[in-house]
Scaffold this motif. Structure first.
Motif, mmCIF file in Angstrom:
data_model
loop_
_atom_site.group_PDB
_atom_site.id
_atom_site.type_symbol
_atom_site.label_atom_id
_atom_site.label_comp_id
_atom_site.label_asym_id
_atom_site.label_seq_id
_atom_site.Cartn_x
_atom_site.Cartn_y
_atom_site.Cartn_z
ATOM 1 N N GLY A 1 0.825 -1.193 0.000
ATOM 2 C CA GLY A 1 0.000 0.000 0.000
ATOM 3 C C GLY A 1 0.864 1.249 0.000
ATOM 4 N N TYR A 2 0.249 2.365 -0.316
ATOM 5 C CA TYR A 2 0.974 3.642 -0.394
ATOM 6 C C TYR A 2 0.009 4.756 0.000
ATOM 7 C CZ TYR A 2 3.149 7.757 -2.529
ATOM 8 O OH TYR A 2 3.677 9.003 -2.747
ATOM 9 N N VAL A 3 0.513 5.737 0.756
ATOM 10 C CA VAL A 3 -0.289 6.886 1.172
ATOM 11 C C VAL A 3 0.142 8.100 0.356
ATOM 12 C CG1 VAL A 3 -0.863 8.407 3.104
ATOM 13 C CG2 VAL A 3 -0.583 5.949 3.486
ATOM 14 N N ALA A 4 -0.824 8.820 -0.155
ATOM 15 C CA ALA A 4 -0.542 9.893 -1.120
ATOM 16 C C ALA A 4 0.356 11.000 -0.578
ATOM 17 C CB ALA A 4 -1.860 10.485 -1.614
ATOM 18 N N THR A 5 0.411 11.161 0.739
ATOM 19 C CA THR A 5 1.206 12.257 1.314
ATOM 20 C C THR A 5 2.622 11.837 1.710
ATOM 21 O OG1 THR A 5 0.265 11.759 3.490
ATOM 22 C CG2 THR A 5 -0.817 13.474 2.185
ATOM 23 N N GLU A 6 3.012 10.611 1.443
ATOM 24 C CA GLU A 6 4.302 10.105 1.931
ATOM 25 C C GLU A 6 5.496 10.943 1.503
ATOM 26 O OE1 GLU A 6 5.401 5.997 1.611
ATOM 27 O OE2 GLU A 6 3.333 5.339 1.898
ATOM 28 N N LEU A 7 5.454 11.479 0.288
ATOM 29 C CA LEU A 7 6.624 12.212 -0.196
ATOM 30 C C LEU A 7 6.758 13.581 0.466
ATOM 31 C CD1 LEU A 7 6.743 11.252 -3.970
ATOM 32 C CD2 LEU A 7 7.521 10.005 -1.948
ATOM 33 N N GLU A 8 5.775 13.959 1.276
ATOM 34 C CA GLU A 8 5.863 15.188 2.063
ATOM 35 C C GLU A 8 6.383 14.912 3.474
ATOM 36 O OE1 GLU A 8 1.953 16.891 2.046
ATOM 37 O OE2 GLU A 8 1.693 16.515 -0.106
ATOM 38 N N TRP A 9 6.492 13.653 3.866
ATOM 39 C CA TRP A 9 6.926 13.316 5.222
ATOM 40 C C TRP A 9 8.443 13.444 5.344
ATOM 41 C CZ3 TRP A 9 4.142 7.908 5.672
ATOM 42 C CH2 TRP A 9 2.758 8.085 5.552
ATOM 43 N N SER B 1 15.357 6.820 -1.580
ATOM 44 C CA SER B 1 14.602 6.013 -0.637
ATOM 45 C C SER B 1 13.448 5.305 -1.344
ATOM 46 C CB SER B 1 14.069 6.868 0.514
ATOM 47 O OG SER B 1 13.177 7.855 0.040
ATOM 48 N N ILE B 2 12.982 4.247 -0.701
ATOM 49 C CA ILE B 2 11.871 3.453 -1.226
ATOM 50 C C ILE B 2 10.640 3.757 -0.383
ATOM 51 C CG2 ILE B 2 10.997 1.123 -1.672
ATOM 52 C CD1 ILE B 2 13.953 0.198 -1.774
ATOM 53 N N PRO B 3 9.599 4.350 -0.965
ATOM 54 C CA PRO B 3 8.392 4.639 -0.186
ATOM 55 C C PRO B 3 7.514 3.405 -0.006
ATOM 56 C CG PRO B 3 8.190 5.547 -2.400
ATOM 57 C CD PRO B 3 9.525 4.869 -2.330
ATOM 58 N N GLY B 4 6.345 3.618 0.592
ATOM 59 C CA GLY B 4 5.428 2.521 0.875
ATOM 60 C C GLY B 4 5.666 1.968 2.270
ATOM 61 N N HIS B 5 4.611 1.828 3.075
ATOM 62 C CA HIS B 5 4.795 1.325 4.435
ATOM 63 C C HIS B 5 3.805 0.241 4.812
ATOM 64 C CE1 HIS B 5 7.953 4.155 5.418
ATOM 65 N NE2 HIS B 5 7.269 5.050 4.737
ATOM 66 N N GLU B 6 2.955 -0.158 3.884
ATOM 67 C CA GLU B 6 2.017 -1.245 4.137
ATOM 68 C C GLU B 6 2.391 -2.419 3.244
ATOM 69 O OE1 GLU B 6 -2.217 0.636 4.712
ATOM 70 O OE2 GLU B 6 -1.140 1.677 3.128
ATOM 71 N N ALA C 1 -2.632 -5.964 2.324
ATOM 72 C CA ALA C 1 -1.829 -4.747 2.151
ATOM 73 C C ALA C 1 -2.658 -3.479 2.283
ATOM 74 C CB ALA C 1 -1.132 -4.767 0.794
ATOM 75 N N SER C 2 -3.966 -3.584 2.171
ATOM 76 C CA SER C 2 -4.825 -2.402 2.277
ATOM 77 C C SER C 2 -5.183 -2.059 3.717
ATOM 78 C CB SER C 2 -6.130 -2.632 1.495
ATOM 79 O OG SER C 2 -6.980 -3.538 2.182
ATOM 80 N N LEU C 3 -4.826 -2.943 4.660
ATOM 81 C CA LEU C 3 -5.315 -2.801 6.036
ATOM 82 C C LEU C 3 -4.415 -2.041 7.013
ATOM 83 C CD1 LEU C 3 -6.796 -6.382 6.551
ATOM 84 C CD2 LEU C 3 -8.081 -4.242 6.351
ATOM 85 N N PRO C 4 -3.086 -2.146 6.953
ATOM 86 C CA PRO C 4 -2.290 -1.649 8.080
ATOM 87 C C PRO C 4 -2.483 -0.183 8.436
ATOM 88 C CG PRO C 4 -0.989 -3.172 6.787
ATOM 89 C CD PRO C 4 -2.245 -2.933 6.011
ATOM 90 N N ILE C 5 -2.270 0.741 7.516
ATOM 91 C CA ILE C 5 -2.401 2.149 7.878
ATOM 92 C C ILE C 5 -3.865 2.536 8.072
ATOM 93 C CG2 ILE C 5 -2.122 4.517 7.058
ATOM 94 C CD1 ILE C 5 0.590 3.772 5.969
ATOM 95 N N ALA D 1 -10.444 5.573 2.118
ATOM 96 C CA ALA D 1 -9.727 4.393 2.598
ATOM 97 C C ALA D 1 -9.764 4.283 4.117
ATOM 98 C CB ALA D 1 -8.283 4.428 2.100
ATOM 99 N N VAL D 2 -9.539 5.407 4.810
ATOM 100 C CA VAL D 2 -9.596 5.411 6.277
ATOM 101 C C VAL D 2 -11.038 5.544 6.755
ATOM 102 C CG1 VAL D 2 -8.928 6.649 8.381
ATOM 103 C CG2 VAL D 2 -7.263 6.325 6.544
ATOM 104 N N GLY D 3 -11.754 6.515 6.213
ATOM 105 C CA GLY D 3 -13.102 6.805 6.676
ATOM 106 C C GLY D 3 -14.063 5.637 6.568
#
Length: 305
Positions: A39-47, A62-67, A124-128, A157-159
């Protein structure tokens, strides 16, 4: 191994490339996971954590993605609780190379077993999304049966997971979003829906809990709706508006094996449905993260069949 890498913060998702990277070794208490879905969160490259390690040293490329969901292929020294060949899913460390790669090294404690009847894409859709919903509702929001919960982005996705978990907990759920999201939000368990573009948010009246994924003006208006003793839970950074007679909490989601197991069990028995939109291959990932139209649901990269 093949991985999606980023080297230029200013370039955003357009600066993502598919590249060859060394396979990661398993450090103490780590496992190496063969990633089947990420999975990937759209704001990751701002973190900041995408670009620097905990000592504030540059770590690009770096390699993004945390799920992730995948299979354990190696154990680091001292690693317990997991075994080679085991199906797992979980949340990778923010400051280390992530899961948009064929392999990832991750602390064992950040993973939970993935039951054989749950697809890797779902895992992969569940962790975050799942942990954010769980921790926001139960740890920080302390939701109780009979309370009213205002869920912003109820079809996202969260809501969508917040909506389902709050409904299961016995809360009265009011979802918000765009007009096109109304049916989906109601299907996920919202009893009411507010079209933020055309309806008056203030007509909702008083609520016990607001789960905010938007911030800004919507957060400020929502804070004014919270009853005495109620809570505003934000996942969009420091809270800008606080309820007059209640609590305001912002938090960063944390890995938790027990909570992941609770969440995936609800998926198995049908109490919880994921909200997956686009499923793309690693070769298609850069295009998937630069869509030409609004994404509906969570984007998942499937690395293996």
């Amino acid at each position: 191994m093949r991985a999606i890498v980023v080297t230029d913060k200013a370039a955003g998702t357009a600066g993502m490339t598919l590249a060859e990277r060394p396979e990661p070794p398993a450090a103490i208490n780590d496992v190496v996971v063969e990633v089947h879905a990420s999975g990937y969160v759209a704001t990751e490259l701002e973190w900041p954590s995408t670009w620097t390690d905990r000592a504030d040293r540059d770590r690009a490329p770096s390699i993004p993605g945390h799920e992730l969901a995948g299979v354990v292929t190696a154990l680091g020294y001292g690693t317990t609780g997991l075994s080679v060949g085991q199906r797992v899913f979980g949340l990778a460390d923010w400051h280390r190379d992530g899961t948009l790669a064929e392999y990832v090294a991750i602390e064992a404690r950040n993973l939970a077993p993935l039951p054989g009847d749950v697809d890797f894409t779902v895992g992969a859709s569940l962790p975050i999304s799942g942990l954010t919903a769980w921790q926001g509702l139960f740890q920080h929001g302390r939701v109780q049966a009979g309370q009213s919960v205002l869920v912003h982005g109820a079809a996202g996705a969260v809501g969508s997971l917040v909506t389902q978990l709050a409904h299961e907990a016995g809360a009265y759920v009011i979802g918000t979003g765009r007009a096109a999201d109304q049916k989906k939000a109601l299907d996920f368990g919202a009893q009411e829906f507010v079209d933020l573009a055309n309806d008056s948010l203030e007509d909702v009246g008083g609520v016990d809990l607001v789960f905010d994924v938007i911030g800004g003006d919507i957060q400020r208006r929502s804070a004014a709706l919270i009853k005495t003793g109620g809570t505003l839970v934000s996942v969009v950074g420091p809270v800008e508006a606080r309820p007059a007679d209640g609590l305001a909490v912002d938090f960063v989601v944390e890995a938790d094996r027990t909570q992941l197991s609770e969440i995936v069990q609800r998926v198995r028995d049908g109490r919880l449905r994921t909200n997956i939109g686009t499923v793309a291959t690693l070769e298609e990932a850069v295009a998937a993260f630069n869509p030409t139209e609004r994404s509906k649901g969570k984007t998942i990269i499937r690395l293996r069949p």
